[in-house]
Design a protein around this motif. Structure first.
Motif, PDB file in Angstrom:
ATOM      1  N   ILE A 228     -37.883 -17.858  23.305  1.00  0.00           N
ATOM      2  CA  ILE A 228     -37.492 -19.275  23.348  1.00  0.00           C
ATOM      3  C   ILE A 228     -37.553 -19.887  21.952  1.00  0.00           C
ATOM      4  N   ILE A 229     -38.647 -19.650  21.251  1.00  0.00           N
ATOM      5  CA  ILE A 229     -38.801 -20.224  19.911  1.00  0.00           C
ATOM      6  C   ILE A 229     -37.775 -19.623  18.956  1.00  0.00           C
ATOM      7  N   PHE A 230     -37.530 -18.309  19.054  1.00  0.00           N
ATOM      8  CA  PHE A 230     -36.539 -17.681  18.181  1.00  0.00           C
ATOM      9  C   PHE A 230     -35.155 -18.284  18.409  1.00  0.00           C
ATOM     10  N   ILE A 231     -34.722 -18.380  19.655  1.00  0.00           N
ATOM     11  CA  ILE A 231     -33.388 -18.922  19.952  1.00  0.00           C
ATOM     12  C   ILE A 231     -33.284 -20.359  19.460  1.00  0.00           C
ATOM     13  N   THR A 232     -34.313 -21.146  19.710  1.00  0.00           N
ATOM     14  CA  THR A 232     -34.300 -22.556  19.290  1.00  0.00           C
ATOM     15  C   THR A 232     -34.241 -22.670  17.775  1.00  0.00           C
ATOM     16  N   ARG A 233     -35.110 -21.964  17.100  1.00  0.00           N
ATOM     17  CA  ARG A 233     -35.168 -22.066  15.623  1.00  0.00           C
ATOM     18  C   ARG A 233     -33.898 -21.523  14.971  1.00  0.00           C
ATOM     19  N   PHE A 234     -33.436 -20.359  15.413  1.00  0.00           N
ATOM     20  CA  PHE A 234     -32.250 -19.755  14.808  1.00  0.00           C
ATOM     21  C   PHE A 234     -31.022 -20.644  15.001  1.00  0.00           C
ATOM     22  N   ASN A 235     -30.840 -21.152  16.212  1.00  0.00           N
ATOM     23  CA  ASN A 235     -29.681 -22.016  16.453  1.00  0.00           C
ATOM     24  C   ASN A 235     -29.788 -23.346  15.724  1.00  0.00           C
TER      25      ASN A 235
END
Length: 158
Positions: free
Chosen positions: A137-144
């Motif tokens: 969740i954090i990866f998808i949020t931060r990357f996007n």
């Protein structure tokens, strides 16, 4: 640099189609209690609860698989979204991807550490379950977010 482990870009759309409904259903399951479970099936279990507080190993058992199905769909969707190439994958995007992943792991473990310090008893099991999903969740949020911020910067420079 060649990104050998990334999936083709078309999997990102498939991932979003799986991830969004799985997230909604997962949130519904977390915050609303249902008197009847949605899905029951006879499944193979490496370990399961038996009678009188004993465990059974390597056996078939009737189980509510609602959480299993929704959690599995969430993980599949999040993995497809996270590890699919962008349309124009370059070294800068690879650097954003790596920094987002490192950031996500760090934040996830800080949250887990805080859970160890401040949550006790049965609620700690909830913390552990939520923590299984936080890295993705954090990866998808931060990357996007970084990709969005980067696209705004590029548009402002033109």
């Amino acid at each position: 640099m060649q990104a050998k482990l990334l999936l083709p870009n078309r999997f990102k759309k498939i991932g979003w189609v799986i991830l969004i409904p799985a997230t909604i259903l997962g949130l519904i399951l977390c915050y609303y209690e249902f008197s009847e479970a949605w899905l029951w099936a006879k499944v193979f279990a490496i370990a399961s609860e038996g009678s009188e507080f004993k465990y059974k190993y390597f056996t078939y058992t009737n189980a509510n698989i609602t959480n299993t199905v929704i959690g599995g769909l969430f993980i599949i969707g999040a993995m497809l979204v996270s590890f699919s190439k962008e349309k124009n994958e370059d070294e800068y995007i690879a650097e954003l991807r790596l920094s987002s992943l490192l950031w996500a792991v760090f934040v996830s473990y800080v949250l887990l550490f805080l859970g160890f310090l401040f949550v006790y008893g049965t609620p700690f099991l909830d913390v552990m379950v939520y923590n299984m999903f936080t890295v993705l969740i954090i990866f998808i949020t931060r990357f996007n977010y970084l990709m969005y911020k980067n696209s705004k910067t590029v548009l402002d420079e033109k």
